[in-house]
Design a protein around this motif. Sequence first.
Motif, PDB file in Angstrom:
ATOM      1  N   LYS A  30       0.825  -1.199   0.000  1.00  0.00           N
ATOM      2  CA  LYS A  30       0.000   0.000   0.000  1.00  0.00           C
ATOM      3  C   LYS A  30       0.869   1.262   0.000  1.00  0.00           C
ATOM      4  O   LYS A  30       1.884   1.319   0.683  1.00  0.00           O
ATOM      5  CB  LYS A  30      -0.891  -0.032   1.247  1.00  0.00           C
ATOM      6  N   ASP A  31       0.472   2.250  -0.779  1.00  0.00           N
ATOM      7  CA  ASP A  31       1.161   3.540  -0.825  1.00  0.00           C
ATOM      8  C   ASP A  31       0.832   4.307   0.453  1.00  0.00           C
ATOM      9  O   ASP A  31      -0.321   4.592   0.734  1.00  0.00           O
ATOM     10  CB  ASP A  31       0.686   4.302  -2.071  1.00  0.00           C
ATOM     11  N   MET A  32       1.845   4.649   1.233  1.00  0.00           N
ATOM     12  CA  MET A  32       1.678   5.370   2.507  1.00  0.00           C
ATOM     13  C   MET A  32       1.831   6.881   2.366  1.00  0.00           C
ATOM     14  O   MET A  32       1.702   7.590   3.351  1.00  0.00           O
ATOM     15  CB  MET A  32       2.785   4.934   3.479  1.00  0.00           C
ATOM     16  N   ASN A  33       2.182   7.362   1.195  1.00  0.00           N
ATOM     17  CA  ASN A  33       2.523   8.774   1.036  1.00  0.00           C
ATOM     18  C   ASN A  33       1.289   9.679   1.032  1.00  0.00           C
ATOM     19  O   ASN A  33       0.200   9.263   0.680  1.00  0.00           O
ATOM     20  CB  ASN A  33       3.319   8.973  -0.248  1.00  0.00           C
ATOM     21  N   TYR A  34       1.509  10.916   1.425  1.00  0.00           N
ATOM     22  CA  TYR A  34       0.506  11.970   1.295  1.00  0.00           C
ATOM     23  C   TYR A  34       0.781  12.714   0.000  1.00  0.00           C
ATOM     24  O   TYR A  34       1.936  12.851  -0.407  1.00  0.00           O
ATOM     25  CB  TYR A  34       0.602  12.969   2.454  1.00  0.00           C
ATOM     26  N   TYR A  35      -0.284  13.224  -0.621  1.00  0.00           N
ATOM     27  CA  TYR A  35      -0.163  14.003  -1.854  1.00  0.00           C
ATOM     28  C   TYR A  35      -0.980  15.273  -1.696  1.00  0.00           C
ATOM     29  O   TYR A  35      -2.118  15.231  -1.234  1.00  0.00           O
ATOM     30  CB  TYR A  35      -0.673  13.198  -3.059  1.00  0.00           C
ATOM     31  N   SER A  36      -0.384  16.418  -2.092  1.00  0.00           N
ATOM     32  CA  SER A  36      -1.072  17.714  -1.993  1.00  0.00           C
ATOM     33  C   SER A  36      -1.727  17.867  -0.628  1.00  0.00           C
ATOM     34  O   SER A  36      -2.907  18.167  -0.511  1.00  0.00           O
ATOM     35  CB  SER A  36      -2.106  17.851  -3.112  1.00  0.00           C
TER      36      SER A  36
END
Length: 136
Positions: free
Chosen positions: A2-8
């Motif tokens: 799963k992608d854990m990153n935040y975007y904008s």
Amino acid sequence: MKDMNYYSTFIEVSEDCPVRVAQIPEAKAGSKTIPVLQYEMIANHPYKYTQEDVVFEVFALRNEIPAEERQAAREKFFSKGQPCLRTSSLCKRYGWGMHHDPEGKVALYAVESDEYRKFVNDDTIKNVKAMRSSRA
């Protein structure tokens, strides 16, 4: 994985952050703490690393994982849940907000700065608060 990153997204300091002016974390007993490593990585290289990069690299440094073993260690590390940067002492204790750009790359902004206020009031990005240090 799963992608854990935040975007904008902008992570604001926690509601119970004890400082009104951002502080640079310091090493303790000659050893770099997690906040020091996170600060150095993000402040010295704004918008170069994602949340996943920062969380894993700090883990790898503290556990002295050799470069040639890092990719396998990273996959194993993220195979279970990991705390996000909303739990970072930089946001909870030291007064730093974190902006994640559209690519997920992160930079720090001091709570007292004009840039911090602009992010807090920017309706085009998601704003979330850092986790509280104590229960409400």
